[in-house]
Design a protein around this motif. Sequence first.
Motif, PDB file in Angstrom:
ATOM      1  N   ALA A  67      -5.747  -0.135   7.611  1.00 54.52           N
ATOM      2  CA  ALA A  67      -4.728  -0.099   6.553  1.00 54.52           C
ATOM      3  C   ALA A  67      -3.509   0.679   7.025  1.00 54.52           C
ATOM      4  CB  ALA A  67      -5.305   0.541   5.284  1.00 54.52           C
ATOM      5  N   LEU A  73      -0.623   0.392   3.141  1.00 51.04           N
ATOM      6  CA  LEU A  73      -0.747   1.377   2.061  1.00 51.04           C
ATOM      7  C   LEU A  73       0.163   1.014   0.888  1.00 51.04           C
ATOM      8  CD1 LEU A  73      -0.695   4.740   4.050  1.00 51.04           C
ATOM      9  CD2 LEU A  73      -2.534   3.084   3.780  1.00 51.04           C
ATOM     10  N   PRO A  74      -0.291   1.263  -0.328  1.00 44.72           N
ATOM     11  CA  PRO A  74      -1.559   1.890  -0.741  1.00 44.72           C
ATOM     12  C   PRO A  74      -2.685   0.888  -0.999  1.00 44.72           C
ATOM     13  CG  PRO A  74      -0.188   1.587  -2.669  1.00 44.72           C
ATOM     14  CD  PRO A  74       0.558   0.976  -1.506  1.00 44.72           C
ATOM     15  N   ALA A  75      -2.694  -0.244  -0.293  1.00 50.90           N
ATOM     16  CA  ALA A  75      -3.728  -1.260  -0.529  1.00 50.90           C
ATOM     17  C   ALA A  75      -5.130  -0.647  -0.495  1.00 50.90           C
ATOM     18  CB  ALA A  75      -3.634  -2.358   0.522  1.00 50.90           C
TER      19      ALA A  75
ATOM     20  N   ALA B 240      -7.152   3.033  -3.877  1.00 53.87           N
ATOM     21  CA  ALA B 240      -5.920   3.055  -3.086  1.00 53.87           C
ATOM     22  C   ALA B 240      -6.144   3.862  -1.818  1.00 53.87           C
ATOM     23  CB  ALA B 240      -4.779   3.658  -3.897  1.00 53.87           C
ATOM     24  N   THR B 241      -5.329   3.569  -0.813  1.00 48.06           N
ATOM     25  CA  THR B 241      -5.389   4.328   0.441  1.00 48.06           C
ATOM     26  C   THR B 241      -4.141   5.189   0.597  1.00 48.06           C
ATOM     27  OG1 THR B 241      -4.517   2.331   1.502  1.00 48.06           O
ATOM     28  CG2 THR B 241      -6.851   2.796   1.799  1.00 48.06           C
TER      29      THR B 241
END
Lengths: 385, 385
Positions: A67, A73-75, B240-241
């Motif tokens: 990611a 991000l923020p996936a 979220a990441t």
Amino acid sequence: MERVAIIGASMTQFGQREAWIRDLLAEAGIAALEDAGVASDAVEHCYVANMSSGEFEGQGGIMNMLAHDLDLLPAYAQRVDQTSSSGGAGIYAAWQSVASGASEMTLLVGGEKMTHRTTGESTDIIASITHPEEYKHGVTLPSFAGMTARHYLERFDAPRESLGKVAVKNHKNGADNPHAQFRKEVDLETVLESPIVADPLRLYDFCPITDGSAGLVFCPESVAKEYADEYAVVAGVAGATDTHVVHERPDPTMMNGVVESGEAAYEMSGYGPEDVDVAELHDMFTILEFLQMEGLGFADHGEAWKRVEAGDTERDTGDLPINTSGGLKSKGHPLGASGVAQGVEIYEQLVGEAGPRQVDAEVGLCCNVGGFGNCVITTIMEVAA
Amino acid sequence: MERVAIIGASMTQFGQREAWIRDLLAEAGIAALEDAGVASDAVEHCYVANMSSGEFEGQGGIMNMLAHDLDLLPAYAQRVDQTSSSGGAGIYAAWQSVASGASEMTLLVGGEKMTHRTTGESTDIIASITHPEEYKHGVTLPSFAGMTARHYLERFDAPRESLGKVAVKNHKNGADNPHAQFRKEVDLETVLESPIVADPLRLYDFCPITDGSAGLVFCPESVAKEYADEYAVVAGVAGATDTHVVHERPDPTMMNGVVESGEAAYEMSGYGPEDVDVAELHDMFTILEFLQMEGLGFADHGEAWKRVEAGDTERDTGDLPINTSGGLKSKGHPLGASGVAQGVEIYEQLVGEAGPRQVDAEVGLCCNVGGFGNCVITTIMEVAA
């Protein structure tokens, strides 16, 4: 409910790679998004199919790494593990993410980095997924395959050569796959005279140890139409488990996980075995191609070998081409990548991007097997426009 | 789309256990199904949340093991890994399985077996989830926590004692949790005089290393009504990441994964921070409880410590009880189990099964943090009947 579409696919070079899992995942991830024409900030969910990056490389958190490297991000990012069927489980997870409405654009990347470890180390890591009650007696996946092959050949009066012909066919297909680990044809004599690994199976009955990765991009069909004129849709997808202790199964030649996941995927899709134009089966061992053909209804029990002997599964002349990609046998088997790469081949066949391997297909199936049939995922796709 | 309900929950004794991951998963799985009144053959999907059984025990395929031991075949079984937020990711996966229509009855079991390894070995396994660019300099999760705590205390003029009060509160709650690893209260002096681990944080600012597991049972709301008069529903869930490289973040005191997952979960649920009656936050380090309170809107940026000082987060007297279970701090932190155990506490609070820890709550929230905020899942539940 809206159908789930696949709008992009990628596969890295499979084989011995001078790259870590991080590099492999990024390579396939970038290529899949490019193939789909999807920008990184459009990705809402990202799944990484991988069995053992911790054991092979001492690296965890690889979904965060991907990611981060792809600027997603923020996936949401998560790793999917279902041993050697992690890639198929990744397809199922990606499908669920879109079908549930959680994500409108999902990237799936499957990958594994293995060849830096010795064959013994890799075998140990892989054997750790078997049941300890059996592993403690020294039984590994290749030995299950050998015992099953002997039983099958004797019980159904099948010639040893029929198994060899699976290897010959898949190598022939793989020779036309630029990403395959082994791009060379082999003749039947070579297969039948190769060193014994688990009697009656020989070296050429087994897939190699491989580094590589593959990617797919999923979205609702209404979104797919914004990106592509032609795409694939997941018509059916389902998974099933069989006993973890292999010797508890009533019939070693009929894999219940294959049967159950296949029946559920057929039911969901409305298609049957007779509707499938092309299939990718999990030929980690040649005998598995027979067992999946029978479990999925492509042949009666004990008769898959006859269809292979008759040439029905040949790419250019058969009526049910199997493993046009070269299969795990020739393409290679980077554990978490393999199920995704099966999906890549079916996608490319359906949308007409399979190059010299192209067959005429509107409906395709892939079957990804974990352990010795411990867990199985069957996915059925069809072309749409 | 029909709402997704939770109809059963379980948690094993947390602590140092004479049991392997296999035993721990089976114990929580059986108890969750019993609590829900669900027969094993009704289970369609089974998710195992676990970070590192391969690294801790050399055992893979643990979802097959659980499906086998609980007689769930041919149910679909898959492992979910999102490092220390694997449990929250398991809740999200279980939600997706039901919301997508793939499963009408999903069992989630999160677990980890850690205490048989030395603290150094465990720390190495956990550190493998950080970014190699930072880990190669010797930075581990506790050191990130120490640096962040120092920055927070200085920038917001917060007293060191406010962090200590998080530990005191959570130990007080944990003393009433029969499954907690540490069932004893501690006073502020003990916390503040415990050995320094990562200045200014001391031993009592950190959660322990723990063995344990927890389970939840999910189904569509229409099915839930067949099993229970009162149950919980997942009103909102999102993940979220944030950057994998922690030092790339613009503000170390604001975790973007918490903010993003929280906002998305609030939006999905229709609730806001002011509607939450009880919350379980990921207090792997005391400072994380402040950062999550602020990221989730329970306090303005830099002011969570004031709410803790004012007693707002106390179980029996505050208006927003946080970590009524004892939190990771007192209950323990078996990595893959923790996010599930957070969900178990919120479920029990909502349906009135929290015993001596019971608060008055109709809406609850849990926030599970992976790495140092690398990946975060926020789940909002409400009671239904």
